[in-house]
Design a protein around this motif. Structure first.
Motif, PDB file in Angstrom:
ATOM      1  N   VAL A 195      28.418 -28.163 -31.159  1.00 29.09           N
ATOM      2  CA  VAL A 195      29.413 -28.745 -32.048  1.00 29.09           C
ATOM      3  C   VAL A 195      30.156 -27.585 -32.720  1.00 29.09           C
ATOM      4  N   ARG A 196      31.476 -27.675 -32.710  1.00 28.38           N
ATOM      5  CA  ARG A 196      32.313 -26.649 -33.342  1.00 28.38           C
ATOM      6  C   ARG A 196      33.106 -27.307 -34.454  1.00 28.38           C
ATOM      7  N   ILE A 197      33.045 -26.729 -35.628  1.00 28.86           N
ATOM      8  CA  ILE A 197      33.780 -27.225 -36.775  1.00 28.86           C
ATOM      9  C   ILE A 197      34.770 -26.147 -37.197  1.00 28.86           C
ATOM     10  N   ASN A 198      36.049 -26.538 -37.276  1.00 26.99           N
ATOM     11  CA  ASN A 198      37.123 -25.620 -37.662  1.00 26.99           C
ATOM     12  C   ASN A 198      37.807 -26.137 -38.908  1.00 26.99           C
ATOM     13  N   ASP A 199      38.028 -25.257 -39.882  1.00 26.75           N
ATOM     14  CA  ASP A 199      38.946 -25.595 -40.956  1.00 26.75           C
ATOM     15  C   ASP A 199      40.144 -24.669 -40.785  1.00 26.75           C
ATOM     16  N   SER A 200      40.981 -24.568 -41.789  1.00 26.27           N
ATOM     17  CA  SER A 200      42.196 -23.770 -41.643  1.00 26.27           C
ATOM     18  C   SER A 200      41.922 -22.272 -41.585  1.00 26.27           C
ATOM     19  N   GLN A 201      40.690 -21.844 -41.897  1.00 22.53           N
ATOM     20  CA  GLN A 201      40.402 -20.414 -41.985  1.00 22.53           C
ATOM     21  C   GLN A 201      39.370 -19.901 -40.994  1.00 22.53           C
ATOM     22  N   GLN A 202      38.456 -20.726 -40.562  1.00 28.37           N
ATOM     23  CA  GLN A 202      37.356 -20.217 -39.737  1.00 28.37           C
ATOM     24  C   GLN A 202      36.756 -21.324 -38.883  1.00 28.37           C
ATOM     25  N   SER A 203      36.016 -20.885 -37.878  1.00 25.23           N
ATOM     26  CA  SER A 203      35.335 -21.795 -36.962  1.00 25.23           C
ATOM     27  C   SER A 203      33.859 -21.420 -36.925  1.00 25.23           C
ATOM     28  N   VAL A 204      32.996 -22.449 -36.840  1.00 20.54           N
ATOM     29  CA  VAL A 204      31.565 -22.188 -36.726  1.00 20.54           C
ATOM     30  C   VAL A 204      30.984 -23.170 -35.706  1.00 20.54           C
ATOM     31  N   THR A 205      29.998 -22.703 -34.932  1.00 17.62           N
ATOM     32  CA  THR A 205      29.425 -23.504 -33.849  1.00 17.62           C
ATOM     33  C   THR A 205      27.913 -23.605 -34.036  1.00 17.62           C
ATOM     34  N   VAL A 237      33.245 -33.371 -25.017  1.00 20.21           N
ATOM     35  CA  VAL A 237      32.801 -34.763 -24.944  1.00 20.21           C
ATOM     36  C   VAL A 237      33.246 -35.556 -26.172  1.00 20.21           C
ATOM     37  N   TYR A 238      33.561 -34.853 -27.268  1.00 20.56           N
ATOM     38  CA  TYR A 238      34.023 -35.523 -28.473  1.00 20.56           C
ATOM     39  C   TYR A 238      35.014 -34.619 -29.192  1.00 20.56           C
ATOM     40  N   SER A 239      36.056 -35.221 -29.752  1.00 20.38           N
ATOM     41  CA  SER A 239      37.030 -34.496 -30.553  1.00 20.38           C
ATOM     42  C   SER A 239      37.484 -35.412 -31.677  1.00 20.38           C
ATOM     43  N   GLY A 240      37.475 -34.903 -32.882  1.00 16.26           N
ATOM     44  CA  GLY A 240      37.915 -35.705 -34.013  1.00 16.26           C
ATOM     45  C   GLY A 240      38.326 -34.834 -35.177  1.00 16.26           C
ATOM     46  N   LYS A 241      38.868 -35.463 -36.208  1.00 16.57           N
ATOM     47  CA  LYS A 241      39.262 -34.770 -37.431  1.00 16.57           C
ATOM     48  C   LYS A 241      38.751 -35.559 -38.623  1.00 16.57           C
ATOM     49  N   MET A 242      38.512 -34.846 -39.713  1.00 10.60           N
ATOM     50  CA  MET A 242      38.143 -35.495 -40.962  1.00 10.60           C
ATOM     51  C   MET A 242      38.727 -34.705 -42.116  1.00 10.60           C
ATOM     52  N   SER A 243      38.873 -35.358 -43.242  1.00 10.89           N
ATOM     53  CA  SER A 243      39.322 -34.678 -44.454  1.00 10.89           C
ATOM     54  C   SER A 243      38.100 -34.091 -45.131  1.00 10.89           C
ATOM     55  N   GLY A 244      38.007 -32.773 -45.137  1.00 12.98           N
ATOM     56  CA  GLY A 244      36.868 -32.104 -45.746  1.00 12.98           C
ATOM     57  C   GLY A 244      37.166 -31.750 -47.193  1.00 12.98           C
ATOM     58  N   LEU A 245      36.147 -31.847 -48.036  1.00 11.84           N
ATOM     59  CA  LEU A 245      36.268 -31.482 -49.442  1.00 11.84           C
ATOM     60  C   LEU A 245      35.720 -30.079 -49.644  1.00 11.84           C
ATOM     61  N   ALA A 246      36.193 -29.396 -50.673  1.00 12.81           N
ATOM     62  CA  ALA A 246      35.643 -28.082 -51.001  1.00 12.81           C
ATOM     63  C   ALA A 246      34.161 -28.243 -51.284  1.00 12.81           C
ATOM     64  N   GLY A 247      33.339 -27.416 -50.662  1.00 15.08           N
ATOM     65  CA  GLY A 247      31.893 -27.502 -50.836  1.00 15.08           C
ATOM     66  C   GLY A 247      31.227 -28.126 -49.629  1.00 15.08           C
ATOM     67  N   THR A 248      30.129 -28.834 -49.857  1.00 17.63           N
ATOM     68  CA  THR A 248      29.329 -29.387 -48.770  1.00 17.63           C
ATOM     69  C   THR A 248      29.910 -30.694 -48.255  1.00 17.63           C
ATOM     70  N   ASN A 249      29.996 -30.818 -46.940  1.00 16.98           N
ATOM     71  CA  ASN A 249      30.471 -32.016 -46.253  1.00 16.98           C
ATOM     72  C   ASN A 249      29.430 -32.414 -45.222  1.00 16.98           C
ATOM     73  N   SER A 250      29.461 -33.675 -44.792  1.00 15.34           N
ATOM     74  CA  SER A 250      28.546 -34.090 -43.738  1.00 15.34           C
ATOM     75  C   SER A 250      29.271 -34.979 -42.737  1.00 15.34           C
ATOM     76  N   TRP A 251      28.770 -34.953 -41.514  1.00 18.90           N
ATOM     77  CA  TRP A 251      29.314 -35.744 -40.412  1.00 18.90           C
ATOM     78  C   TRP A 251      28.156 -36.118 -39.502  1.00 18.90           C
ATOM     79  N   ASN A 252      28.100 -37.368 -39.086  1.00 22.35           N
ATOM     80  CA  ASN A 252      27.040 -37.839 -38.192  1.00 22.35           C
ATOM     81  C   ASN A 252      27.569 -37.964 -36.777  1.00 22.35           C
ATOM     82  N   TRP A 253      26.794 -37.471 -35.812  1.00 29.10           N
ATOM     83  CA  TRP A 253      27.135 -37.678 -34.406  1.00 29.10           C
ATOM     84  C   TRP A 253      26.067 -38.563 -33.784  1.00 29.10           C
TER      85      TRP A 253
END
Length: 109
Positions: free
Chosen positions: A90-100, A57-73
């Motif tokens: 919600v699934r968040i992927n960086d270059s190394q891992q994915s978490v749901t 239902v939603y797909s997007g990208k953001m520039s994440g910083l090392a450490g804690t990040n936040s995103w509002n849905w």
């Protein structure tokens, strides 16, 4: 979708164990939920929201910083339409891992 360019440069994964997790507050939510997640290094992060049937239902990208990040849905799909009351993932992927993380959206009646 249109998003930031992803660098072709590859880097070695850190040997340090990193705790990948997403917290959502509030959850259940009515209008907006804030998701906080940690990543070990700055990278482009993909964010996808799926309904209980596995439809995106939603797909997007953001520039994440090392450490804690936040995103509002805000409970809206990619076209800006409010989605139905129900369970979403919600699934968040960086270059190394994915978490749901499971979310419960409860629209006001």
């Amino acid at each position: 979708g249109v998003g930031p360019e992803i660098s072709e440069r590859q880097t070695q994964a850190s040997t340090k164990q990193f705790n990948y997790s997403i917290s959502a507050s509030p959850n259940p939510f009515h209008s907006t939920t804030n998701l906080e997640f940690e990543i070990p290094k700055a990278s482009v992060v993909s964010i996808n929201v799926y309904d209980i049937r596995g439809r995106e239902v939603y797909s997007g990208k953001m520039s994440g910083l090392a450490g804690t990040n936040s995103w509002n849905w805000n409970g809206q799909d990619m076209l800006g339409h409010r989605v139905s009351t129900g369970i979403y993932f919600v699934r968040i992927n960086d270059s190394q891992q994915s978490v749901t993380r499971k979310l419960m959206l409860m629209n006001k009646l």
